[in-house]
Every structure is written in structure tokens, then in C-alpha cells.
Design a protein around this motif. Structure first.
Motif, PDB file in Angstrom:
ATOM      1  N   LYS A  44      20.098 -57.489  30.142  1.00 12.42           N
ATOM      2  CA  LYS A  44      18.892 -56.839  29.670  1.00 12.42           C
ATOM      3  C   LYS A  44      19.294 -55.587  28.807  1.00 12.42           C
ATOM      4  O   LYS A  44      18.811 -54.654  28.990  1.00 12.42           O
ATOM      5  N   MET A  45      20.010 -55.825  28.048  1.00  9.73           N
ATOM      6  CA  MET A  45      20.421 -55.094  26.685  1.00  9.73           C
ATOM      7  C   MET A  45      19.343 -54.890  25.762  1.00  9.73           C
ATOM      8  O   MET A  45      18.618 -55.904  25.410  1.00  9.73           O
ATOM      9  N   ASP A  46      19.072 -53.623  25.440  1.00 15.14           N
ATOM     10  CA  ASP A  46      18.150 -53.406  24.557  1.00 15.14           C
ATOM     11  C   ASP A  46      18.797 -53.832  23.077  1.00 15.14           C
ATOM     12  O   ASP A  46      19.257 -52.900  22.267  1.00 15.14           O
ATOM     13  N   LEU A  47      18.516 -54.780  22.473  1.00 13.66           N
ATOM     14  CA  LEU A  47      18.989 -55.320  21.258  1.00 13.66           C
ATOM     15  C   LEU A  47      18.750 -54.380  19.987  1.00 13.66           C
ATOM     16  O   LEU A  47      19.375 -54.209  19.062  1.00 13.66           O
ATOM     17  N   LYS A  48      17.238 -53.877  19.895  1.00 16.16           N
ATOM     18  CA  LYS A  48      16.818 -52.918  18.899  1.00 16.16           C
ATOM     19  C   LYS A  48      17.751 -51.670  18.891  1.00 16.16           C
ATOM     20  O   LYS A  48      18.107 -51.309  17.895  1.00 16.16           O
ATOM     21  N   SER A  85      17.069 -46.335  13.054  1.00 15.98           N
ATOM     22  CA  SER A  85      16.250 -46.811  14.086  1.00 15.98           C
ATOM     23  C   SER A  85      14.597 -47.273  13.713  1.00 15.98           C
ATOM     24  O   SER A  85      14.248 -48.051  13.979  1.00 15.98           O
ATOM     25  N   VAL A  86      14.196 -46.478  12.767  1.00 13.84           N
ATOM     26  CA  VAL A  86      12.798 -46.745  12.166  1.00 13.84           C
ATOM     27  C   VAL A  86      13.115 -48.206  11.327  1.00 13.84           C
ATOM     28  O   VAL A  86      11.867 -48.867  11.528  1.00 13.84           O
ATOM     29  N   ALA A  87      14.113 -48.382  10.796  1.00 10.03           N
ATOM     30  CA  ALA A  87      14.163 -49.525  10.236  1.00 10.03           C
ATOM     31  C   ALA A  87      14.087 -51.024  11.029  1.00 10.03           C
ATOM     32  O   ALA A  87      13.587 -51.873  10.611  1.00 10.03           O
ATOM     33  N   VAL A  88      14.798 -50.692  11.950  1.00  8.63           N
ATOM     34  CA  VAL A  88      14.901 -51.844  13.182  1.00  8.63           C
ATOM     35  C   VAL A  88      13.632 -51.794  14.020  1.00  8.63           C
ATOM     36  O   VAL A  88      13.343 -52.763  14.674  1.00  8.63           O
ATOM     37  N   THR A  96      17.299 -44.247  30.336  1.00  9.93           N
ATOM     38  CA  THR A  96      18.410 -43.956  29.312  1.00  9.93           C
ATOM     39  C   THR A  96      19.898 -44.258  29.580  1.00  9.93           C
ATOM     40  O   THR A  96      20.694 -44.175  28.480  1.00  9.93           O
ATOM     41  N   GLU A  97      19.991 -44.132  30.774  1.00  7.31           N
ATOM     42  CA  GLU A  97      21.456 -44.258  31.159  1.00  7.31           C
ATOM     43  C   GLU A  97      21.790 -45.571  30.766  1.00  7.31           C
ATOM     44  O   GLU A  97      23.255 -45.748  30.497  1.00  7.31           O
ATOM     45  N   SER A  98      21.088 -46.562  30.874  1.00  8.46           N
ATOM     46  CA  SER A  98      21.429 -47.954  30.660  1.00  8.46           C
ATOM     47  C   SER A  98      21.671 -48.152  29.017  1.00  8.46           C
ATOM     48  O   SER A  98      22.700 -48.609  28.665  1.00  8.46           O
ATOM     49  N   LEU A  99      20.876 -47.459  28.295  1.00 12.37           N
ATOM     50  CA  LEU A  99      21.067 -47.266  26.861  1.00 12.37           C
ATOM     51  C   LEU A  99      22.379 -46.891  26.227  1.00 12.37           C
ATOM     52  O   LEU A  99      23.095 -47.287  25.577  1.00 12.37           O
ATOM     53  N   MET A 100      22.643 -45.610  27.451  1.00 11.38           N
ATOM     54  CA  MET A 100      24.150 -44.891  26.677  1.00 11.38           C
ATOM     55  C   MET A 100      25.086 -45.744  27.306  1.00 11.38           C
ATOM     56  O   MET A 100      26.451 -45.789  26.604  1.00 11.38           O
ATOM     57  N   VAL A 101      25.173 -46.475  28.601  1.00 13.21           N
ATOM     58  CA  VAL A 101      26.207 -47.274  28.900  1.00 13.21           C
ATOM     59  C   VAL A 101      26.509 -48.474  27.860  1.00 13.21           C
ATOM     60  O   VAL A 101      27.544 -48.828  27.376  1.00 13.21           O
ATOM     61  N   GLN A 102      25.316 -48.842  27.131  1.00 13.66           N
ATOM     62  CA  GLN A 102      25.635 -49.823  26.217  1.00 13.66           C
ATOM     63  C   GLN A 102      26.203 -49.544  24.975  1.00 13.66           C
ATOM     64  O   GLN A 102      27.012 -50.094  24.473  1.00 13.66           O
ATOM     65  N   LEU A 103      25.911 -48.423  24.561  1.00 10.55           N
ATOM     66  CA  LEU A 103      26.709 -47.484  23.449  1.00 10.55           C
ATOM     67  C   LEU A 103      28.246 -47.326  23.814  1.00 10.55           C
ATOM     68  O   LEU A 103      28.989 -47.468  22.916  1.00 10.55           O
ATOM     69  N   GLY A 153       8.759 -44.183  19.690  1.00 15.71           N
ATOM     70  CA  GLY A 153       8.405 -43.516  20.790  1.00 15.71           C
ATOM     71  C   GLY A 153       9.934 -42.862  21.359  1.00 15.71           C
ATOM     72  O   GLY A 153      10.575 -42.406  20.755  1.00 15.71           O
ATOM     73  N   VAL A 154       9.753 -43.044  22.809  1.00 12.43           N
ATOM     74  CA  VAL A 154      10.892 -42.527  23.386  1.00 12.43           C
ATOM     75  C   VAL A 154      12.372 -42.989  23.132  1.00 12.43           C
ATOM     76  O   VAL A 154      13.346 -42.194  23.057  1.00 12.43           O
ATOM     77  N   GLN A 155      12.334 -44.430  22.933  1.00 18.65           N
ATOM     78  CA  GLN A 155      13.654 -44.966  22.231  1.00 18.65           C
ATOM     79  C   GLN A 155      14.082 -44.447  21.197  1.00 18.65           C
ATOM     80  O   GLN A 155      15.406 -44.247  20.807  1.00 18.65           O
ATOM     81  N   LEU A 156      13.116 -44.103  20.120  1.00 25.56           N
ATOM     82  CA  LEU A 156      13.582 -43.506  18.700  1.00 25.56           C
ATOM     83  C   LEU A 156      14.077 -41.945  19.179  1.00 25.56           C
ATOM     84  O   LEU A 156      14.954 -41.923  18.486  1.00 25.56           O
ATOM     85  N   ARG A 157      13.277 -41.233  20.047  1.00 27.74           N
ATOM     86  CA  ARG A 157      13.812 -39.987  20.132  1.00 27.74           C
ATOM     87  C   ARG A 157      15.268 -40.050  20.972  1.00 27.74           C
ATOM     88  O   ARG A 157      16.226 -39.116  20.714  1.00 27.74           O
ATOM     89  N   THR A 158      15.458 -40.953  21.928  1.00 27.31           N
ATOM     90  CA  THR A 158      16.868 -40.854  22.356  1.00 27.31           C
ATOM     91  C   THR A 158      17.729 -41.415  21.530  1.00 27.31           C
ATOM     92  O   THR A 158      18.783 -40.738  21.616  1.00 27.31           O
TER      93      THR A 158
END
Length: 539
Positions: free
Chosen positions: A66-70, A476-479, A128-135, A483-488
Motif C-alpha cells: 500500500k505504498m503511495d506511488l505519487k 510534488s505538484v508536477a506528479v 505520515t509514518e508510513s510515508l516516512m518509512v517508505q522514504l 492537500g496534506v500529502q503535499l504539505r507532508t
């Protein structure tokens, strides 16, 4: 709109981390609780156990399906843009590989694991923990490996230019590397042996030098005295400087590869602990190569003289114009002079002379005509070195094992046994605090918080906290992030400098003062900077 409750939640997440850092700083700087040797032991625990287990804990609990590909694409695109721009600058505008590596590190590699996860979770929620772990996974497996590849490529070119100047290097068909050679970073003096086959192709063997200490006669001649290391039991040699001088090996056709890194090994893992800050009791644990050689280029110690010899460039306040020129094995010619007017050298096997401006021009001309081995030969050499370096890094195993377990666990809904889970949790719970504590110890042992000078520090902070988030927001805007994902994405790009790039920079002797300032000073200013981004993006 950000309210007081949101602000308080962020402070509750960040203040404990900074508290651990400042307690460690005061324990060394003011209260003298820990000695440098004890600091090194604490840091060793953090590097080998706390941070790797922490990485495994976060990665193993993240669902890779369930990774956020964008989000991943935005982060990858921003780094590729930076790499492309720096490559154009380095190739066409003579920016150079050295600055490409340093600026890429400063602009794109933040402290995501230690600072990013608690900060972003407090700002925007648990998702956001999941997003940071992906990075974190991408950084450990892709970007740090790429960075290590660039460092090893730079080290390989330095070795080749030193040992095989001019067109000779183009004839190299194969490199054979002894098993105990872990890296070309120069921490261990290396030597090369070459053979020429019937077709005129050169086969080169790289191995560790069998002589890593200056000759006793030479030492007494130029004032080199051994002193015991407070860190490892090995001897560190100094020429009136806080760091080790170049290695001098007496032999026949073998020549010691003599550019040194900035600090001695502490143990087998010390050269590759990705979070190892390795504090030292000396006046400084970075940029010692510049101190020794009186240069900011971090060039190798050995260069070839027009006569076919090799010139050693020691530099100290007490010795002026000192050069050692190898014209034949075991012999040098020339003379040097101390600032007090006394000659050094003389009628012994070793004597000195001053290199003339004409020789400098010839050396520069030789360097400009330097050729390299074939691409496949060079790539094979670098891949072997990168593989060996990664194989000795605990974080490599923790990241890969964490990813493998998450793939198995979330694919077949397999839970980790409670016995193992509790054992990992007890160390990982201490990971964040101990990582910040280790940073505080490192800060306290440095002579200056701003090691690279005010102007370079300001430039580094602008790249870290302005250019990085700006490029990240554009990608981020290009892909299509909103909202919250952009700010993150923007806030995580404004996190302080990552520790791993500094460790690499110190090991390879490439602008460690800049990366040290990024880690220390960046950590101090990151809290107000990220809060400003948080407030501004919440308007």
C-alpha cells in the motif's frame, strides 16, 4: 489553520528529542560526566544496535503493498532533478565531481528516520509514518547506495590518477582486489601491483599496505612522533597537527596509496556504520587532511614528479616547503627548511627538495591528459567496493530484513512471534532517544558548531531549508500531490541534514566540515524552520 492544540502536539513530539540531545551535550561540555572514550562506546551502541533495530522496527511494520506511488515518485523526481542540474553544472561549467556529491547530499538527503517520523506524525497524523518509512527504505537501499557509488568512483579516480598518470591507465584491463580491502576511501593505506600481459594490457592488484607507519629515521628527521590513540590502540602520527599525516612505506615497486581519510578505525565496523559519528578527543575529527596538506582540494598525498618519482606533501607550521621526492626505491633527493632556518634531511637515505613552479605546471599538464580504464573495468571495481562496504553496514541488513519481513507478513498475514517482537521493541523504543543523545555527544566534542565558516554555513542552510523544499514542492505538484500529502512532502524536505552523508564525507575526506555543520547547526535551526513551514502551509 494551525491552532494552539496543533502547535502543542508538535512540541510534545519534538521537545523530548531535543531534551535528549541537550542533556548529552551538557554531560560532556559542562558536567564532564562522559569522557571521549565513553562517548565513543555510546555512539557504537547507537550505530550497531539502536538505529538498525529502529529501522527494522519501522520498515517491518509498514505495508509495502500500500505504498503511495505519487509520494514516492515526487521524492524520486526531486532528487533526479537535483542530480541532473548538478551533473550539467559539473560537466559543462567545471563544477567538479566533489561539489556534485556534496551539494547533492545537502540538498536531498534529510534526517528522515530520527526526525521525520515523530515530527510529521505529530503535524499531520499517523498516516505520515508510513510515508516516512517508505522514504527511509528508498534512502537506505537506493540513494545511500548511489551516494556510496559516487564516493567510491571519486576514490578510484584518485587512486588511478596517482598510480597510473597520463595515458597509462587506459591500458588497464582488470583490477584484482584482496579480500581485506573494504574500500578505496583511504582509511587503510593501499598499494598497487601491476603486471603486463603479452598484449600490453595491464592487470592491477590492489591490496593493503604492509607498512603503515613512517620509518623511524624519517620520523626523527621531520619531527613525527607516535602518540597512543584514545580510541583504538593504534598509533596516530602527527606532524605538529591534530590529525594523522600521510603514510610512508618503504618498499620496491609497490607504492603506498597515500591519501588518508579523516579519522582512524575504531573496529571492523567503524568505517561503515551509517549512523556512526565516532566522536574523538582531538581538536577536530574532520578536515584533518586539509590541515595536514594546507589545501582545500582534499587531493591525495602522493603525486608523481617529472623525474618519475613521487612527492609527499606534509605541511605543518614548523616546516616550510617540505617535499619528499621518490626518485628510486628507498631514496629521495632534495632539501627542505624549517621556519627557524634549520635544514632537515641530509646525508641519509631520505632527503628533501622543493618542487619548482615549472614542475607544478608539468604535473598539471599530466593531470589534464589523464586517461581512465574502460568503463566496464572501472564499474566492476566500484561495484566490488560498494558491495563490500554495504556488507559491513548493519543498516543494510536491517533495512533488507525489514523489507523482506513486511513482504511476507502483509502478503500472508503472518504475525511476528511475541518473543521476537518484544525483544526488538525494547531496543527500538530506545532508538530515537539514543540517536539524539549520540548527536548531543557529537556536538559537545566539536571545537565549533559552524566548522565550515559563516558564509559556507549560510549557503548550506539555504540549500538545505530553501532549495530542497522548493524543488520538492515543484516535483510534488508536477506528479499531482495535493492537500496534506503535499504539505507532508514539503516539510519532510525541510528536515535537518541526514547523518549518513556526513559519515561518508568524513570517511572519504570530502568537505566533512560542511556536512558536519549541516548536521549540528541544521539540527538547531530545523525546529523553528519546520514550524514556520508548518504554520505557513496551514494558512
Amino acid at each position: 489553520m494551525i491552532n494552539l492544540d496543533d502547535f502543542y502536539k508538535v512540541m510534545c513530539a519534538m521537545v523530548p528529542l531535543y531534551f535528549a540531545m541537550f542533556v548529552a551535550y551538557g554531560s560532556v561540555k559542562w558536567w564532564k560526566i562522559f569522557s571521549p572514550e565513553q562517548c565513543s562506546g555510546i555512539n557504537r551502541f547507537v550505530a550497531v544496535f539502536a538505529v538498525p533495530v529502529l529501522s527494522f522496527h519501522f520498515i517491518s511494520q509498514n505495508n509495502p503493498y500500500k505504498m503511495d506511488l505519487k509520494f514516492i515518485l515526487a521524492d524520486t523526481l526531486s532528487k533526479l532533478i537535483v542530480l541532473l542540474l548538478l551533473s550539467i553544472w559539473a560537466i559543462f561549467l567545471n563544477g567538479g565531481l566533489d561539489w556534485l556529491i556534496t551539494l547533492f547530499s545537502v540538498a536531498t538527503l534529510p534526517n528522515t528516520l530520527v526526525m521525520g517520523i515523530p515530527l510529521l506524525r505529530a503535524m499531520y497524523g499517523d498516516f505520515t509514518e508510513s510515508l516516512m518509512v517508505q522514504l527511509v527504505v528508498l534512502q537506505c537501499i537506493i540513494w545511500y547506495t548511489l551516494l556510496l557509488f559516487l564516493f567510491e568512483y571519486r576514490a578510484a579516480t584518485l587512486l588511478i590518477r596517482d598510480q597510473f598518470p597520463g595515458p597509462t591507465a587506459a591500458s588497464i584491463s582488470k583490477f584484482e582486489i584482496d579480500g581485506d580491502v573494504i574500500s578505496l576511501d583511504g582509511r587503510d593505506p593501499l598499494r598497487t601491483e601491476s603486471e603486463i600481459d603479452a598484449n600490453g594490457r595491464i592487470r592491477v592488484r590492489i591490496r593493503r599496505s604492509t607498512s603503515t607507519a613512517p620509518d623511524s629515521t624519517l620520523s626523527s628527521s621531520i619531527g613525527i612522533t607516535p602518540r597512543p590513540s584514545n580510541l583504538s590502540g593504534a598509533e596516530i602520527y602527527s606532524i605538529n597537527t591534530p590529525g594523522p599525516p600521510p603514510e610512508v612505506a618503504f618498499g620496491n615497486a609497490d607504492v603506498t596509496f597515500g591519501y588518508r581519510s579523516t579519522s582512524p578505525h575504531l573496529s571492523g565496523y567503524a568505517s561503515s556504520d551509517a549512523y556512526s559519528l565516532q566522536p574523538t578527543p582531538r581538536r577536530s575529527n574532520f578536515n584533518e587532511l586539509d590541515t595536514i596538506m594546507g589545501t582545500t582540494a582534499n587531493t591525495p598525498v602522493w603525486v608523481r614528479s617529472p623525474a618519475g618519482g613521487r612527492i609527499l606533501r606534509p605541511h605543518s607550521p614548523a616546516i616550510s616547503g617540505l617535499k619528499m621526492v621518490w626518485d628510486s626505491p628507498g631514496k629521495c633527493q632534495g632539501v627542505g627548511q624549517r621556519q627557524d632556518g634549520k635544514d632537515v634531511g641530509g646525508e641519509k637515505d631520505i632527503s628533501f627538495r622543493i618542487k619548482t613552479e615549472e614542475e607544478d605546471l608539468k604535473l598539471n599538464k599530466t593531470a589534464s591528459n589523464q586517461e581512465m580504464p574502460g568503463a566496464l573495468v572501472l564499474v566492476r571495481l566500484i561495484l566490488i567496493m560498494v558491495g563490500r562496504k554495504l556488507s559491513r553496514n548493519p543498516n543494510t541488513y536491517s533495512s533488507i530484513l525489514g523489507l523482506l519481513w513486511s513482504l511476507i507478513s502483509f502478503r500472508w498475514d503472518v504475525g511476528m512471534p511475541s518473543l521476537i517482537k518484544s525483544s526488538i521493541k525494547i531496543i527500538s523504543d530506545a532508538g530515537l532517544g539514543m540517536a539524539m543523545f549520540s548527536l548531543g555527544l557529537f556536538m559537545a566534542l566539536q571545537p565549533r558548531i559552524i566548522a565550515c565558516g559563516a558564509k559556507m554555513a549560510v549557503l548550506g542552510m539555504l540549500i538545505r531549508f530553501v532549495s530542497g523544499p522548493t524543488l520538492m514542492s515543484a516535483a510534488s505538484v508536477a506528479v499531482g500531490l495535493r492537500g496534506v500529502q503535499l504539505r507532508t512532502a514539503i516539510v519532510q524536505a525541510a528536515l535537518p541534514q541526514g547523518i549518513v552523508p556526513f559519515v561518508f564525507a568524513r570517511e572519504y575526506g570530502l568537505h566533512p566540515d560542511i556536512l558536519s555543520t549541516g548536521v549540528i547547526f541544521g539540527m538547531l535551526v530545523s525546529l523553528p524552520v519546520t514550524l514556520l513551514y508548518y504554520i505557513f502551509l496551514g494558512l
